[in-house]
Structures are given as C-alpha cells and as structure tokens.
Scaffold this motif. Sequence first.
Motif, short mmCIF file in Angstrom:
data_model
loop_
_atom_site.label_atom_id
_atom_site.label_comp_id
_atom_site.label_asym_id
_atom_site.label_seq_id
_atom_site.Cartn_x
_atom_site.Cartn_y
_atom_site.Cartn_z
N ASN A 88 40.16 10.85 51.15
CA ASN A 88 40.59 10.96 52.55
C ASN A 88 40.89 12.42 52.91
O ASN A 88 40.56 12.88 54.00
CB ASN A 88 41.84 10.10 52.78
CG ASN A 88 41.54 8.62 52.68
OD1 ASN A 88 40.47 8.17 53.06
ND2 ASN A 88 42.50 7.85 52.18
N GLN A 89 41.52 13.12 51.98
CA GLN A 89 41.85 14.53 52.21
C GLN A 89 40.57 15.36 52.38
O GLN A 89 40.46 16.20 53.29
CB GLN A 89 42.68 15.06 51.05
CG GLN A 89 43.20 16.48 51.26
CD GLN A 89 44.08 16.90 50.10
OE1 GLN A 89 43.73 16.72 48.92
NE2 GLN A 89 45.24 17.46 50.42
N LEU A 90 39.60 15.11 51.50
CA LEU A 90 38.34 15.86 51.56
C LEU A 90 37.55 15.52 52.83
O LEU A 90 36.96 16.40 53.46
CB LEU A 90 37.50 15.57 50.31
CG LEU A 90 38.01 16.17 49.00
CD1 LEU A 90 37.27 15.58 47.81
CD2 LEU A 90 37.87 17.70 49.03
N LEU A 91 37.55 14.25 53.21
CA LEU A 91 36.86 13.85 54.43
C LEU A 91 37.48 14.50 55.66
O LEU A 91 36.79 14.91 56.60
CB LEU A 91 36.87 12.32 54.57
CG LEU A 91 35.97 11.56 53.60
CD1 LEU A 91 36.34 10.09 53.56
CD2 LEU A 91 34.49 11.73 53.98
N THR A 92 38.81 14.63 55.64
CA THR A 92 39.50 15.30 56.74
C THR A 92 39.05 16.76 56.83
O THR A 92 38.77 17.27 57.92
CB THR A 92 41.03 15.23 56.53
OG1 THR A 92 41.42 13.88 56.45
CG2 THR A 92 41.77 15.88 57.70
N LEU A 93 38.97 17.43 55.69
CA LEU A 93 38.53 18.83 55.68
C LEU A 93 37.08 18.95 56.17
O LEU A 93 36.74 19.91 56.86
CB LEU A 93 38.66 19.41 54.26
CG LEU A 93 40.09 19.62 53.77
CD1 LEU A 93 40.11 19.95 52.29
CD2 LEU A 93 40.77 20.72 54.58
N LEU A 94 36.25 17.98 55.79
CA LEU A 94 34.85 17.99 56.26
C LEU A 94 34.80 17.87 57.78
O LEU A 94 34.06 18.62 58.44
CB LEU A 94 34.09 16.85 55.60
CG LEU A 94 32.62 16.66 56.03
CD1 LEU A 94 31.81 17.93 55.80
CD2 LEU A 94 32.00 15.47 55.30
N ILE A 95 35.60 16.98 58.34
CA ILE A 95 35.60 16.81 59.80
C ILE A 95 36.16 18.05 60.49
O ILE A 95 35.70 18.42 61.58
CB ILE A 95 36.38 15.53 60.19
CG1 ILE A 95 35.69 14.30 59.59
CG2 ILE A 95 36.46 15.38 61.71
CD1 ILE A 95 36.53 13.03 59.66
N VAL A 96 37.15 18.71 59.88
CA VAL A 96 37.65 19.97 60.44
C VAL A 96 36.49 20.95 60.60
O VAL A 96 36.30 21.56 61.66
CB VAL A 96 38.74 20.60 59.54
CG1 VAL A 96 39.07 22.02 60.03
CG2 VAL A 96 40.00 19.76 59.54
N ASN A 97 35.70 21.10 59.55
CA ASN A 97 34.57 22.04 59.59
C ASN A 97 33.52 21.62 60.63
O ASN A 97 33.00 22.45 61.37
CB ASN A 97 33.92 22.15 58.21
CG ASN A 97 34.80 22.85 57.19
OD1 ASN A 97 35.79 23.49 57.56
ND2 ASN A 97 34.45 22.74 55.93
N LEU A 98 33.22 20.34 60.67
CA LEU A 98 32.16 19.86 61.56
C LEU A 98 32.56 19.94 63.03
O LEU A 98 31.70 20.02 63.91
CB LEU A 98 31.76 18.43 61.20
CG LEU A 98 31.14 18.23 59.81
CD1 LEU A 98 30.80 16.77 59.58
CD2 LEU A 98 29.90 19.11 59.61
N GLU A 120 33.00 17.18 48.31
CA GLU A 120 33.38 18.58 48.08
C GLU A 120 32.22 19.51 48.39
O GLU A 120 32.39 20.57 49.01
CB GLU A 120 33.82 18.78 46.62
CG GLU A 120 35.22 18.25 46.33
CD GLU A 120 35.59 18.37 44.86
OE1 GLU A 120 34.66 18.45 44.02
OE2 GLU A 120 36.79 18.37 44.55
N ALA A 121 31.01 19.11 47.98
CA ALA A 121 29.83 19.92 48.25
C ALA A 121 29.59 20.03 49.76
O ALA A 121 29.29 21.11 50.28
CB ALA A 121 28.61 19.33 47.55
N LEU A 122 29.75 18.92 50.46
CA LEU A 122 29.54 18.93 51.92
C LEU A 122 30.60 19.77 52.63
O LEU A 122 30.31 20.45 53.62
CB LEU A 122 29.55 17.50 52.46
CG LEU A 122 28.32 16.65 52.10
CD1 LEU A 122 28.54 15.19 52.48
CD2 LEU A 122 27.06 17.19 52.77
#
Length: 287
Positions: A62-72, A26-28
């Motif tokens: 998995n949901q949070l990791l997906t959001l992180l990859i969206v941002n990256l 979440e922080a990332l």
Amino acid sequence: MATELDELIGFLSSPSPQEARKSIIEALVNLSQVPKLGEFIIQKGGIEKSMELIGGQVQILNQLLTLLIVNLTQSDLGVKRLLQEADKLEGLYVRKLVRLFSKASEGVEDYYEHVASILVNVTQRESGRRLILDPKKGLLKQILPHSDSTSLVRRKGVISTVRNCCFEAENELASILSVSQYLWPALLLPLAGKQIFRKEDTSKMPLELANPLSHERESEGESCIRIEAAEALYLIARHEGGRKALWSVNGPRILQIGYEDEEDHEVMEAYERLGSLLVNEGIVHES
C-alpha cells in the motif's frame, strides 16, 4: 523499454508472490520519476491498476502504491485519470484515498501519509479542488484534522491542499467556511507562535482555538507550513465574508501575537501581506 514496462504493468495486476509484486511496484515507482516513462505507465492503466490494489492487507505494498500514484499525478493526465473525469464514477478513487488516509494509524510506519502529496497534486486542478470542496462528499472535513499530525508529510500536504482549495474562495467560500471548526485550527494554530494567550483574548475564540492557545504547546517548526497557512488565510481574507469570519474567531489577534514571535523573514512577509487586508477591516470592528 516500452516492452519491459508493458510487462511490469501487466504483472502488477496478475497473481504473484508478495516479494515479486513488491519488486515490481518498486521498479515502477523508480521508473515513474522519469516524466516520459510516467506518461507511458499512465497510458497503460497504471493508475487504475494501482487503485484496484491499494487498501489490501499487505501494508508495505500500500505504501509503495501510494508513492507510485504520487509520481503519476505529477502530470495533468495522471490527475485526470485519478479524478476519473467524465466517468460516471468520477471522484471514487479520490474518496477511497481520503478514506485510507483518514483511517490510517500513525504509528512507527505511516503507510498512507503520502496520500497527502497526492491530494496536493489533485487540487492543482480546478476539478480536483471542486471535488475536495464538495460539502456532500465531506472530503475536506476528513482531511483537515491531520493538519496537526506528527508526520511532516501529512501536515505539509494537508496545508498545501487547503491552500490550493482556497484559490476557489471567490465561488466556494461557503463550502470552505462550512468546516470552520477544523479550518481555523489548521490555518491559525501554525501561525500562533508559542505564547500562552490571555483569557481576554481566548474568550473571543471558539473552543477549538481557545483550548490549545490557553496552554503551553510546540510551535510549528516548518516555515513552509507557516507560509502556506498564511497564504491560505490571505486567499480567504480577500473576500468580505472571509474577513468577517476571521474576525469572528479573533483571528487577527492570533496573527498579531504569532507575528511577534516570528523570526523567519519570508514568513513575516506572509503575515504582513495578510495583515494588510485586515487593517482597514480592524478599524471598522474597533469603532
């Protein structure tokens, strides 16, 4: 900040309790919204670590990791890393994401819907478009059926991805049209309006168009999706083979009836731009 970020990224792949890992991701996600911090996370292997973890049993992660990859993948560097360019495993990460996106059940929580946004980011790059369009990998065929999802994120992401891929129509028209069974419903049904079509019209269409257009249905309520569907068709119709394929499924008639129902001026302009390519072609077909 760099030291704290280093520690967070390090914790991402280290054994830790679920709640602790959730807080780290979440922080990332929050930090990666800042471009400079996002670039730092990418440089420190944030995409690679995320792709190692995604697909696990804990769906909220998995949901949070997906959001992180969206941002990256908002940055070109992030897209390159996700595509694994110049790597012998090039495209493996994207294939994994498409598989998760396609197999996910759309229940109360759709944990992988934001993969659609990642695909939009990926296809802004030519190598990403080529990957999605590669017939041997079959990724476009897996993505297209989600164009009628109940999830707005999925629908918008799929149509935007297809639109991006259609910029390759000059060289990849055959690849685009090879999935016509899924392509035409994805692009034409959002532009078909609400009317029930007459049999004399549907008799000239393949079943995947004729069946839904023969019954009452909900029209696509999002103008941005209708605009991008029209733009994708425009990019296809700029080429003779694309125009012929569109006529072969009675596409211009669908667009004509949909235009009659349309009230949004921007969408109407998109219809008109597309229609200008088909007018002369129509004279040939009618003669």
